[in-house]
Design a protein around this motif. Sequence first.
Motif, PDB file in Angstrom:
ATOM      1  N   ILE A   1       1.491  28.890  42.307  1.00 47.02           N
ATOM      2  CA  ILE A   1       0.280  28.115  42.006  1.00 47.02           C
ATOM      3  C   ILE A   1       0.470  26.657  42.386  1.00 47.02           C
ATOM      4  N   LEU A   2       1.624  26.086  42.041  1.00 52.02           N
ATOM      5  CA  LEU A   2       1.887  24.680  42.373  1.00 52.02           C
ATOM      6  C   LEU A   2       1.910  24.475  43.880  1.00 52.02           C
ATOM      7  N   ALA A   3       2.523  25.411  44.604  1.00 50.89           N
ATOM      8  CA  ALA A   3       2.562  25.295  46.064  1.00 50.89           C
ATOM      9  C   ALA A   3       1.157  25.357  46.659  1.00 50.89           C
ATOM     10  N   LEU A   4       0.326  26.239  46.132  1.00 50.25           N
ATOM     11  CA  LEU A   4      -1.055  26.335  46.617  1.00 50.25           C
ATOM     12  C   LEU A   4      -1.835  25.067  46.300  1.00 50.25           C
ATOM     13  N   PHE A   5      -1.686  24.576  45.076  1.00 48.64           N
ATOM     14  CA  PHE A   5      -2.363  23.330  44.709  1.00 48.64           C
ATOM     15  C   PHE A   5      -1.941  22.196  45.644  1.00 48.64           C
ATOM     16  N   LEU A   6      -0.647  22.075  45.872  1.00 46.44           N
ATOM     17  CA  LEU A   6      -0.153  20.982  46.725  1.00 46.44           C
ATOM     18  C   LEU A   6      -0.633  21.146  48.162  1.00 46.44           C
ATOM     19  N   GLY A   7      -0.629  22.396  48.653  1.00 43.83           N
ATOM     20  CA  GLY A   7      -1.103  22.633  50.014  1.00 43.83           C
ATOM     21  C   GLY A   7      -2.562  22.246  50.174  1.00 43.83           C
ATOM     22  N   ILE A   8      -3.383  22.661  49.205  1.00 42.69           N
ATOM     23  CA  ILE A   8      -4.811  22.322  49.254  1.00 42.69           C
ATOM     24  C   ILE A   8      -5.006  20.817  49.126  1.00 42.69           C
ATOM     25  N   ALA A   9      -4.250  20.191  48.217  1.00 44.81           N
ATOM     26  CA  ALA A   9      -4.382  18.748  48.009  1.00 44.81           C
ATOM     27  C   ALA A   9      -3.962  17.962  49.245  1.00 44.81           C
ATOM     28  N   LEU A  10      -2.877  18.387  49.886  1.00 44.82           N
ATOM     29  CA  LEU A  10      -2.420  17.682  51.086  1.00 44.82           C
ATOM     30  C   LEU A  10      -3.426  17.817  52.225  1.00 44.82           C
ATOM     31  N   ALA A  11      -4.032  19.015  52.327  1.00 46.68           N
ATOM     32  CA  ALA A  11      -5.075  19.193  53.344  1.00 46.68           C
ATOM     33  C   ALA A  11      -6.263  18.276  53.065  1.00 46.68           C
ATOM     34  N   GLY A  12      -6.667  18.194  51.783  1.00 48.01           N
ATOM     35  CA  GLY A  12      -7.759  17.299  51.430  1.00 48.01           C
ATOM     36  C   GLY A  12      -7.411  15.841  51.637  1.00 48.01           C
ATOM     37  N   THR A  13      -6.163  15.474  51.321  1.00 50.00           N
ATOM     38  CA  THR A  13      -5.720  14.092  51.516  1.00 50.00           C
ATOM     39  C   THR A  13      -5.707  13.731  52.994  1.00 50.00           C
ATOM     40  N   TYR A  14      -5.225  14.642  53.825  1.00 52.61           N
ATOM     41  CA  TYR A  14      -5.190  14.400  55.271  1.00 52.61           C
ATOM     42  C   TYR A  14      -6.610  14.203  55.814  1.00 52.61           C
ATOM     43  N   SER A  15      -7.537  15.039  55.328  1.00 47.81           N
ATOM     44  CA  SER A  15      -8.938  14.890  55.747  1.00 47.81           C
ATOM     45  C   SER A  15      -9.509  13.556  55.278  1.00 47.81           C
ATOM     46  N   GLY A  16      -9.173  13.168  54.038  1.00 49.82           N
ATOM     47  CA  GLY A  16      -9.659  11.896  53.514  1.00 49.82           C
ATOM     48  C   GLY A  16      -9.087  10.709  54.250  1.00 49.82           C
ATOM     49  N   VAL A  17      -7.808  10.805  54.651  1.00 48.03           N
ATOM     50  CA  VAL A  17      -7.179   9.718  55.406  1.00 48.03           C
ATOM     51  C   VAL A  17      -7.873   9.543  56.759  1.00 48.03           C
ATOM     52  N   GLY A  18      -8.200  10.665  57.402  1.00 52.91           N
ATOM     53  CA  GLY A  18      -8.913  10.573  58.677  1.00 52.91           C
ATOM     54  C   GLY A  18     -10.263   9.896  58.521  1.00 52.91           C
ATOM     55  N   SER A  19     -11.001  10.266  57.469  1.00 53.99           N
ATOM     56  CA  SER A  19     -12.295   9.636  57.216  1.00 53.99           C
ATOM     57  C   SER A  19     -12.127   8.151  56.882  1.00 53.99           C
ATOM     58  N   TYR A  20     -11.085   7.836  56.108  1.00 57.73           N
ATOM     59  CA  TYR A  20     -10.831   6.440  55.727  1.00 57.73           C
ATOM     60  C   TYR A  20     -10.497   5.593  56.951  1.00 57.73           C
ATOM     61  N   GLU A  21      -9.692   6.120  57.855  1.00 64.41           N
ATOM     62  CA  GLU A  21      -9.337   5.370  59.055  1.00 64.41           C
ATOM     63  C   GLU A  21     -10.552   5.151  59.953  1.00 64.41           C
ATOM     64  N   ARG A  22     -11.454   6.132  60.008  1.00 65.46           N
ATOM     65  CA  ARG A  22     -12.691   5.929  60.786  1.00 65.46           C
ATOM     66  C   ARG A  22     -13.549   4.837  60.151  1.00 65.46           C
ATOM     67  N   ASP A  23     -13.598   4.834  58.811  1.00 63.43           N
ATOM     68  CA  ASP A  23     -14.349   3.778  58.128  1.00 63.43           C
ATOM     69  C   ASP A  23     -13.717   2.411  58.361  1.00 63.43           C
ATOM     70  N   LEU A  24     -12.377   2.371  58.412  1.00 65.96           N
ATOM     71  CA  LEU A  24     -11.698   1.106  58.693  1.00 65.96           C
ATOM     72  C   LEU A  24     -12.014   0.606  60.100  1.00 65.96           C
ATOM     73  N   ASP A  25     -12.054   1.517  61.084  1.00 70.74           N
ATOM     74  CA  ASP A  25     -12.402   1.130  62.454  1.00 70.74           C
ATOM     75  C   ASP A  25     -13.825   0.583  62.502  1.00 70.74           C
ATOM     76  N   ARG A  26     -14.726   1.233  61.771  1.00 71.74           N
ATOM     77  CA  ARG A  26     -16.107   0.753  61.729  1.00 71.74           C
ATOM     78  C   ARG A  26     -16.179  -0.624  61.066  1.00 71.74           C
ATOM     79  N   TYR A  27     -15.385  -0.791  60.023  1.00 72.92           N
ATOM     80  CA  TYR A  27     -15.336  -2.083  59.312  1.00 72.92           C
ATOM     81  C   TYR A  27     -14.805  -3.186  60.238  1.00 72.92           C
TER      82      TYR A  27
END
Length: 323
Positions: free
Chosen positions: A26-52
């Motif tokens: 369960i912990l491995a699945l939670f971490l895997g899902i969280a890391l995937a979400g974090t990676y997606s969020g980082v990509g969106s954040y970097e695009r927002d930074l470029d726009r900024y």
Amino acid sequence: MTAERVFTVARKEFADQVTGWRFLVILALFLGIALAGTYSGVGSYERDLDRYAQELATMDDRFDEPGRMVMPSKPPVEGVYSSMFLVLISYGGLLAIAVGFDLVSGEKESRSLKSLLSHPVYRDEIINGKALGGVALLVLVVGGVLLISTALLLVFSIVPSPDDLWMILTYAGVTLLFLVTFFSIALALSTLCRESGSALLLAVVVFILLSSVIPYTTTHIGTALMMEEPDRAAYGGDTSSEGYQAEITAYYGQWDLVKSATNLLSPRMAIDNLIQRIHNSPSSGATLEDTLGKIWSSIAALTIYPIVFFAIAYTRFLRMDIR
């Protein structure tokens, strides 16, 4: 009932869960899902930074028009966390069910529950201890996900500001409430079913109903009963007229009522709405009263469901015939 014996049962339950193979999965699945979400969020954040950065660059050409310049705002780091937690809750309900579906039924099958009751401990202390141990396990998982996601952001040189901290902790808190909701459902079904397999199957069915079927049905029935959206042409295109404003206000009032009913009946829709409202509240400029008016049904759903299902588990366990 004594608190000492409740905590003793909780510690035993927590230790049994943490040292088992299921917790690691369960912990491995939670971490895997969280890391995937974090990676997606980082990509969106970097695009927002470029726009900024581009918006800041264009400000150099507008110094001769100071009255028209509006300084762009830097994208907040908490947006990465909102993206991560939204991805996490997509499957988090099923993982929370995996924590609690056999807490009682599994011990009935192995006959260890009868042995436990032979010790100087009361039934209410057992069920409360099991519930407390399961919630503690979920706290550990959410805390671990938060720490590892933060460490990943630091690797990308993304540091949350103090202003972001309370929103990040709020995301973690409401996500924990969501997980506790489905854990309580699994615990209740574990006391109602004789076999763990039946409890797991029913819990998954309830998860599907609350996550997909009920919100879909509620939304479509609600929209079918709503008034039709006002036609601008009927007022000559004058959207500022008193009649049009009265109708459009009534229309959106009915739509808000449908959304509130959907959030109240579905923890999944409730948590989605809650995280999005928290994320948008700083930029929307909405007052506290307006924000509470939008999220009251979400808070109610994430509070009422755990209380009701914990009460079912508690009542059923006290009356259970253990042979």
